[in-house]
Design a protein around this motif. Structure first.
Motif, short mmCIF file in Angstrom:
data_model
loop_
_atom_site.label_atom_id
_atom_site.label_comp_id
_atom_site.label_asym_id
_atom_site.label_seq_id
_atom_site.Cartn_x
_atom_site.Cartn_y
_atom_site.Cartn_z
N HIS A 40 0.90 -1.34 0.02
CA HIS A 40 0.06 0.03 -0.09
C HIS A 40 0.92 1.33 -0.08
O HIS A 40 1.97 1.38 0.66
CB HIS A 40 -1.13 0.07 1.10
N GLY A 41 0.47 2.50 -0.82
CA GLY A 41 1.17 3.50 -0.97
C GLY A 41 1.67 4.13 0.56
O GLY A 41 2.75 4.78 0.81
N THR A 42 0.74 3.70 1.53
CA THR A 42 1.00 4.47 2.75
C THR A 42 2.31 3.84 3.46
O THR A 42 3.03 4.52 4.24
CB THR A 42 -0.17 4.32 3.83
N ASN A 43 2.77 2.58 2.95
CA ASN A 43 3.63 1.93 3.61
C ASN A 43 5.01 2.68 3.59
O ASN A 43 5.75 3.08 4.78
CB ASN A 43 3.98 0.53 3.48
N PRO A 44 5.57 2.59 2.30
CA PRO A 44 6.85 3.49 2.05
C PRO A 44 6.77 4.85 2.85
O PRO A 44 7.73 5.42 3.35
CB PRO A 44 6.96 3.53 0.49
N ALA A 45 5.64 5.57 2.55
CA ALA A 45 5.67 7.07 3.05
C ALA A 45 5.58 6.87 4.42
O ALA A 45 6.40 8.01 5.14
CB ALA A 45 4.09 7.63 2.76
N THR A 46 5.16 6.25 5.31
CA THR A 46 5.22 6.02 6.72
C THR A 46 6.73 5.64 7.08
O THR A 46 7.14 6.29 8.06
CB THR A 46 4.08 4.80 7.18
N ALA A 47 7.36 4.95 6.39
CA ALA A 47 8.66 4.30 6.66
C ALA A 47 9.54 5.63 6.57
O ALA A 47 10.15 5.70 7.60
CB ALA A 47 9.15 3.51 5.72
N SER A 48 9.21 6.38 5.60
CA SER A 48 9.84 7.84 5.62
C SER A 48 9.61 8.68 6.49
O SER A 48 10.73 9.43 7.39
CB SER A 48 9.58 8.48 4.31
N VAL A 49 8.24 8.91 7.25
CA VAL A 49 7.93 9.74 7.97
C VAL A 49 8.55 9.25 9.23
O VAL A 49 8.73 10.26 10.12
CB VAL A 49 6.44 9.97 7.93
#
Lengths: 442, 481
Positions: free
Chosen positions: B166-175
């Motif tokens: 899901h797109g949120t997964n890499p975004a979350t890891a970055s945040v």
């Protein structure tokens, strides 16, 4: 079978045949057997009557009290029409508006919501909502860090301690350093700010009305920040901005806070809604969704999610925010609230709250054993010092059905015997007089 | 009639939609220099005008009670009315600073809900404080970081995320301050065990997985995957967006996952609300409980208490205790479904998905054959000669009163069309959907221009999104000026 499951035995049989398996278990045959079929210690199915009884039993274990505390959650009046509108299935059951042709309802209210937030804050652009005021402040911090490429931030000690706690958590995982600006007499010290501000800091986060209810005056802050090209981030309970000087008038870059005080029920802390608004200059650094106006192929005015190139589903591993679901239905809630209350009603509700809190303050501080702490102008929270036993006061008030003031020692050990009170337009003179009479004999 | 008026455009000076009691207090003074200079331009409308306006606005939306909503990875199941009624009971609308003795009922619901979620997922303890799925992911990754920091294992700065995530997964890891290591998945979106072995080392903090994955395929090697990650010193995060098919059948905790979030607005039917409020409870295995965010709701001697002081917690992540109103609805749903029915949710949603997949695979390109779980992906139409795209198909479905599936996700298939039919949908509804999908495929063959020009029956037609982004008009004042 069960009221939410429509399949008959015949349906299941016919469907299995098309799929080409013998039974439903066959659909799970690749799952290792040792993972399947645990016996679960969960309640048995409740009929609707049993469910209502269970909830009534639980409801009876709560005690409804008349709140004389705010501190970030305010007991304002909720017009009846709001619930009816937001529970329409078209609003309640829809997903995020990814198919704009059949989501114009959601998109339009987001646009109206953004317009309201911009009116109240004076800012150029608002996103479609954040989870709450504390996380929206954290997002503003990330936004400033990202925009300025500096990894330190200044934070006033007069900000609500729960918001400070959330900022600390978010900062820790991004290696952001938070340095604090002292408070003097319940207000942010501009002298301390001038002394600490430097090009190492992405900006400063302040709050007005602050945790103590004091209305801070930020004249002069913008000039100090311009010397270091840093950002000005201001947290406000948005309802108070119907009366008070706006973030824009102070030259703020990012306006954030909670919008719970726009009639959202206390609900034991949530769901509430955070807002985030900024300048045109910083628009493309803003987290979350934004709705804009466009036209369809026939030239009709329509609404659409826009500037999506900023968002996490495109930027993925470079993202500065991961927000996806927000508090959309609450954005509708406050939009309808502002429509019903309108220009006059919002201000009237806020000024009635202001006057009720000032009456409370006047009455309580005139009692023996209760004293003024800060001689500053406040809005709908106020701090009063007592020589009496705080827990005893709150016990006596509880027995009268009153939720007494917040004990500030819980947040700051130097504030022993400091009480934080609040009143809204829902509080009657009779209720405040009852509070005062209990305090008098405590 | 197309209604596009804004509340500001029906405003008239002097009208009002509210009534307040006359103030009993005198007017206290407020310095002029603290007040705003100009009044905000808020609407002035009567109560009926407000109600009629938002009713007209609402009917421009599609909702679950209008028709089928097979949006992949979103679990658009029926949102029971009773949940709404019970969550509105005034006794639950306490001030968050009410003393715990006045809040025993709501705290019991918090505690019981987290306990039932633990049972269903096989993880030791849950926090209900996170506000949404992505918020839960962020809290989960903060816990992973805190765990390694406590071990003084500071090299672990990377998170493995499969390209099917899901797109949120890499975004979350970055945040959360991690570097993302993207690993290519097998054709069916499952983890390639050899590639995983290659990627694992002493810099890996953990891996984020969705199981079943976004193609609806269960990771059959999950036990091997979890032992590999654990042996390498990493932790496994489970994205609970796809929990529905496993409900009551198999548990992420038993598969070796250490941390997970659950989307109460998906699996547990609290409505999506047009994009929130959600709730994203996070569960952890026993040795990670100490890191859960504060405050923590505890049961001590049959009384419920809130604990604020805890040295090992990642800290506070919400102003108060999360979206309690959403938790009330989920608890109501959990009690309604009950032990007898949990497994039918997984079974029937999976049956619905496979039935659609098998019925449409002669018209739509099915890249991953075989049994799927709750959802699956078509890679557009089989016959691509008419150049009808997935976007065109989706827009044509609007004309038939069906909400389109998720489109162009997952990214691994160019013309992805991701279909998830929840268990609350009957065979009749699904048969109707199949008929419509076949009809659209037929139209694409015989009259492609018709499909490319769709939709025709919606309140607005296709929108000019490019101009909106170039020249953003984002508030009423922008229109006026």
């Amino acid at each position: 079978m069960f009221k939410y499951l429509p399949h008959t035995e015949e349906d299941i049989k016919a469907m299995l045949e098309v799929v080409g398996v013998n039974n439903i278990e066959d659909l799970f045959s690749e799952i290792p057997a040792e993972l399947m079929g645990q016996d679960l210690d969960v309640p048995f199915s409740h009929s609707e009557l049993e469910l209502q009884r269970r909830f009534q039993d639980l409801a009876d274990k709560n005690t409804t009290l008349i709140p004389f505390v705010g501190a970030g959650a305010y007991d304002h009046y909720t017009p009846s029409v709001i619930r009816h509108i937001i529970e329409r299935q078209e609003f309640l059951t829809a997903y995020t508006p990814y198919q704009p042709e059949i989501s114009q309802g959601t998109l339009q209210y987001i646009f109206e919501y953004q317009s309201h937030i911009c009116e109240l804050t004076g800012m150029d652009v608002s996103n479609a909502s954040m989870y709450d005021g504390a996380t929206s402040t954290a997002e503003a911090m990330f936004m400033a860090i990202g925009a300025k490429k500096r990894d330190k931030i200044l934070l006033s000690k007069t900000v609500n301690p729960n918001i400070i706690e959330v900022l600390k958590t978010y900062a820790r995982f991004r290696n952001i350093t938070i340095d604090y600006i002292d408070s003097i007499d319940g207000e942010t010290s501009i002298e301390d700010f001038k002394q600490k501000n430097s090009k190492e800091y992405a900006g400063i986060i302040v709050q007005s009305p602050n945790f103590y209810g004091i209305i801070e005056n930020y004249d002069g802050y913008r000039e100090v920040l311009d010397e270091t090209k840093s950002l000005f981030i201001m947290n406000s309970d948005i309802s108070t901005l119907s009366v008070l000087k706006t973030p824009r008038e102070y030259g703020v870059d990012i306006a954030i806070g909670d919008a719970q005080a726009l009639g959202i029920p206390l609900g034991y802390g949530g769901p509430y809604i955070g807002y985030l608004a900024t300048t045109k200059k910083l628009m493309r650094k803003m987290p979350g969704r934004i709705c804009g106006v466009t036209k369809d192929t026939e030239g009709k005015r329509a609404f659409v999610l826009t500037l999506q190139a900023r968002e996490q589903h495109i930027r993925r591993e470079k993202a500065n925010s991961n927000i996806c679901s927000n508090q959309s239905l609450l954005a509708l809630f406050v939009t309808v609230y502002l429509a019903v209350m309108g220009k006059k009603g919002l201000k009237e509700a806020q000024m009635n709250s202001f006057n009720a809190t000032h009456y409370l303050y006047e009455q309580v501080t005139s009692l023996e054993g209760f004293d003024v702490v800060f001689n500053k102008e406040f809005f709908k929270d106020c701090v009063i010092k007592t020589t009496k036993d705080v827990s005893k006061i709150n016990e006596l008030l509880f027995d009268k059905g009153i939720l007494g003031p917040l004990d500030l020692e819980l947040f700051d050990p130097t504030m022993k015997n400091y009480l934080l009170f609040s009143a809204t337009e829902k509080r009657t003179k009779k209720e405040i007089d009852l509070l005062v009479s209990v305090l008098e004999v405590a | 009639m197309y209604y596009d008026r804004l509340i500001f455009e029906i405003s008239n000076p002097g009208r009002k939609g509210y009534s307040l009691p006359k103030s009993e207090f005198k007017e206290y003074s407020l310095s002029n220099n603290l007040q705003r200079n100009e009044e905000p331009m808020l609407p002035e409308v009567s109560e009926l005008e407000v109600v009629r306006h938002y009713t007209n606005v609402s009917v421009k939306n599609f909702g679950i009670e209008k028709g089928f909503y097979p949006l992949g990875s979103c679990t658009m199941k029926y949102n029971p009315k009773i949940n709404q009624d019970l969550s509105n009971m005034p006794e639950f609308s306490l001030h968050p600073y009410a003393p715990v003795k006045a809040a025993q009922g709501v705290l019991e619901i918090y505690y019981e809900t987290q306990r039932i979620l633990s049972e269903l997922s096989g993880l030791h303890t849950f926090t209900l404080n996170p506000y949404a799925g992505a918020h839960g992911e962020l809290i989960g990754l903060m816990i992973i970081k805190a765990y390694h920091q406590k071990q003084n294992d500071l090299k672990r700065t990377k998170i493995i995320v499969p390209d099917s995530a899901h797109g949120t997964n890499p975004a979350t890891a970055s945040v959360a301050g991690f570097d993302v290591v993207e690993v290519k998945s097998n054709m069916d979106g499952t983890v390639n065990v050899d590639d995983l072995k290659e990627a694992l080392n002493d810099e890996i903090a953990g891996i984020m997985l969705t199981n079943p994955n976004t193609l609806g395929i269960f990771e059959k090697d999950i036990l091997e995957i979890s032992s590999l990650v654990h042996e390498a010193g990493g932790l496994l995060y489970y994205d609970g967006a796809n929990l529905n098919p496993l409900l009551g059948l198999a548990r992420p905790g038993d598969m070796g996952f250490d941390i997970m979030h659950i989307n109460l607005h998906k699996t547990f039917s609290t409505p999506h609300g047009g994009g929130g409020p959600g709730s994203g409870p996070v569960g952890v295995v026993e040795h990670l409980v100490e890191f859960l965010p504060k405050p923590v709701v505890k049961k001590v001697n049959n009384q419920f208490d809130i604990e604020f002081n805890n040295d090992t917690t990642i800290g506070q992540i919400s102003h108060f205790y999360g979206n309690i109103g959403v938790v009330l609805k989920a608890y109501s749903y959990l009690l309604s479904i009950g032990k007898e029915n949990f497994k039918h949710i997984g079974g029937l949603s999976v049956l619905n998905a496979n039935y659609i997949k098998e019925s449409l695979k002669d018209d739509y390109l099915l890249p991953i054959k075989g049994i799927c779980k709750h959802e699956f992906v078509f890679d557009g139409l089989i016959d691509k000669s008419s150049h009808v795209t997935t976007l065109d198909v989706a827009k044509r479905l609007l004309d038939y009163d069906v909400h389109p599936p998720t489109i162009y996700f997952p990214l691994i298939f160019k013309e992805a069309l991701m279909i998830e039919p929840p268990e609350t949908e009957s065979k009749a509804t699904i048969d109707n959907f199949i008929t419509i999908m076949r009809k659209v495929a037929e139209e694409a063959r015989t009259n492609p221009e018709l499909v490319k020009g769709a939709p025709y029956n919606t309140v607005v037609k296709r929108l000019d999104e490019a101009t909106a982004a170039r020249n953003p008009i984002v508030k009423f004042r922008d229109i006026e000026s």
